[in-house]
Design a protein around this motif. Structure first.
Motif, PDB file in Angstrom:
ATOM      1  N   GLU A  11      86.487 -72.440  33.899  1.00  0.00           N
ATOM      2  CA  GLU A  11      85.838 -71.123  33.776  1.00  0.00           C
ATOM      3  C   GLU A  11      86.697 -69.994  34.347  1.00  0.00           C
ATOM      4  O   GLU A  11      86.441 -68.826  34.075  1.00  0.00           O
ATOM      5  CB  GLU A  11      84.475 -71.143  34.484  1.00  0.00           C
ATOM      6  N   ASP A  16      90.890 -67.240  25.650  1.00  0.00           N
ATOM      7  CA  ASP A  16      90.711 -66.549  24.368  1.00  0.00           C
ATOM      8  C   ASP A  16      92.005 -66.550  23.535  1.00  0.00           C
ATOM      9  O   ASP A  16      93.019 -66.006  23.950  1.00  0.00           O
ATOM     10  CB  ASP A  16      90.257 -65.108  24.646  1.00  0.00           C
ATOM     11  N   TYR A  51      82.954 -75.761  25.881  1.00  0.00           N
ATOM     12  CA  TYR A  51      83.140 -74.509  26.628  1.00  0.00           C
ATOM     13  C   TYR A  51      84.422 -73.807  26.155  1.00  0.00           C
ATOM     14  O   TYR A  51      84.443 -72.595  25.945  1.00  0.00           O
ATOM     15  CB  TYR A  51      83.205 -74.778  28.138  1.00  0.00           C
ATOM     16  N   ASN A  55      84.659 -70.116  24.230  1.00  0.00           N
ATOM     17  CA  ASN A  55      85.379 -69.008  24.863  1.00  0.00           C
ATOM     18  C   ASN A  55      86.701 -68.698  24.164  1.00  0.00           C
ATOM     19  O   ASN A  55      87.614 -68.144  24.773  1.00  0.00           O
ATOM     20  CB  ASN A  55      85.568 -69.301  26.350  1.00  0.00           C
TER      21      ASN A  55
END
Ligand code: AMP
Length: 421
Positions: A11, A16, A51, A55
């Motif tokens: 995280e 990106d 995830y 993202n």
């Protein structure tokens, strides 16, 4: 979570539009037809992969499978894993690469589109992954030269893997005790663009509670085949645990070291001195070592030879499970514990005739109100086989890795992620 200080979470990474090398542990058991018999490790890695995609990252997923001796070894292909991923992630497109390095894979990585997952072929098709030369060597000199050569080519292999991606994520807890190319050697190529996935964080959280701050009484249950595999962990646990309960074949090496006649039970004769040493350390400690006082025995390990419960062995009998009088005190100490670590079955649990001791331990864990952690391998397989895995605090995906962590060792796969201050 002190153990993860200096290590980024997935995280914390900028994902990106980035190609993300995700090292997972998809080393799953396969049957004779090449079908996956237990997809636990695959399912456990999915939250991290999802995830990354959510993202904006483009996951390039890599794993080893089994112990291939050549490149390629079709029986160790990750193709069945690709097929299982397609079933588990129907909304994603899984692209399977027929290699893990080379021009073809570089092209596939470049062409990867949002929402797609590229799964690489088995990393261990290359001896450079483990950094150990394969084959037989006539002399020690030849072996040393081959070792040196493979260590040199390992750097190139690691650089080729690293060239596929911009970001590195490790979610392969089960392999973190190995300083392999994809676990450690390639990692510095990513600078600070490296971190750990959710599975790694979960494993460290639950195992870390046991390692660094166990509430007492702290009980360890150790079983399985060999004492010699678990010396380090037993020695470390003697200084930390209130009780250690021993089952499985390793109990017979310890009983033999005490001078008990264990007849035809599986004893590691070359580990008897080690076993005596362990017994001496226990005697000098505050830790209580519980050994089996009765046994389920047979003269052959098949489905037809009669089995029975005994307290002392007759010629030809081998102990194949802990008996009812042993199960009771083991279950009692487990139920009263505030922290429990379990590694290794209490008997030959694969055969239902010798599974009751392992079932009794698993059930006692579910009745314990403390922190109950099952350390991978066969005990994890056993508790899932009994359908009790959701009634304990944590079932680890890593056998060897969880043992090394509990022993207090640094895991190279985790250390490689640490960012120097
Ligand atoms: P490990 O990989 O060391 O955890 O050992 C697991 C294996 O130990 C399992 O395949 C069990 O069948 C085997 N095992 C457990 N208890 C015994 C026993 N009493 N005699 C022989 N093998 C055993």
């Amino acid at each position: 979570m002190a153990y993860l200080d200096g290590i980024k979470s997935v995280e914390d990474l900028n994902l990106d539009g980035k190609r993300v090398f995700v090292r997972v542990d998809f080393n799953v058991p396969l049957d004779a037809d090449g079908k996956i018999t237990d997809d636990f490790r695959i399912r456990q890695a999915i939250p991290t992969i999802q995830y990354i995609i959510r993202n904006g990252g483009l996951p390039i997923v890599a794993s080893h499978l089994g112990r291939p001796k050549a490149n390629p070894s079709p029986e160790f292909s990750l193709k069945p894993v690709a097929e299982r991923l397609i079933e588990l992630l129907p909304e994603r497109e899984i692209i399977f690469a027929s290699d893990c390095i080379g021009d073809g894979v570089v092209e596939q990585a470049k062409r990867l589109q949002p929402g797609q997952i590229l799964l690489l072929e088995n990393l261990r098709f290359y001896e450079e992954e483990e950094g150990k030369p394969r084959g037989k060597f006539a002399t020690d000199e030849e072996k040393a030269a081959a070792k040196k050569a493979v260590k040199e080519s390992q750097k190139k292999f690691a650089a080729s893997l690293a060239s596929l991606a911009d970001v590195y994520v490790n979610d392969a807890f089960g392999t973190c005790h190995r300083a392999h190319a994809s676990m450690a050697v390639m990692v510095p190529n990513f600078g600070e663009n490296k971190g750990c996935g959710y599975l790694l964080q979960k494993e460290i959280k639950y195992l870390g509670n046991i390692v660094y701050d166990p509430e007492h009484p702290y009980v360890a249950i150790l079983g399985g085949a060999k004492v010699s595999d678990k010396i380090g962990v037993i020695e470390s646990l003697i200084g930390k645990c209130d009780q250690i309960c021993i089952g499985g074949a390793m109990a017979y090496t310890l009983l033999a070291a005490k001078g008990v006649n264990v007849a035809a039970s599986r004893v590691e004769t070359d580990a008897l001195d080690i076993a005596k040493n362990i017994l001496a350390k226990v005697a000098d400690s505050k830790c209580e070592l519980l050994l089996p006082i009765d046994h389920v025995v047979s003269t052959a390990l098949d489905d037809t030879t009669p089995c029975k419960v005994v307290e002392s062995f007759s010629d030809g009998e081998m102990g194949l499970d802990i008996g009812p009088k042993t199960r009771e005190p083991y279950a009692n100490v487990i139920k009263k514990a505030k922290s429990v670590f379990w590694n290794g079955p209490m008997g030959v649990f694969e055969n239902p005739r010798y599974a009751d001791g392992t079932i009794a331990v698993a059930k006692a864990l579910t009745e314990c109100k403390g922190n109950t952690v099952v350390g991978g391998g066969d005990s994890a397989a056993a508790i899932r086989q009994f359908g009790l895995d959701d009634k304990v605090t944590h079932v680890s995906t890593g056998g060897g890795a969880s043992l090394e962590l509990v022993e207090g060792k640094e895991l190279p796969g985790i250390e490689a992620l640490r960012i120097a201050k």
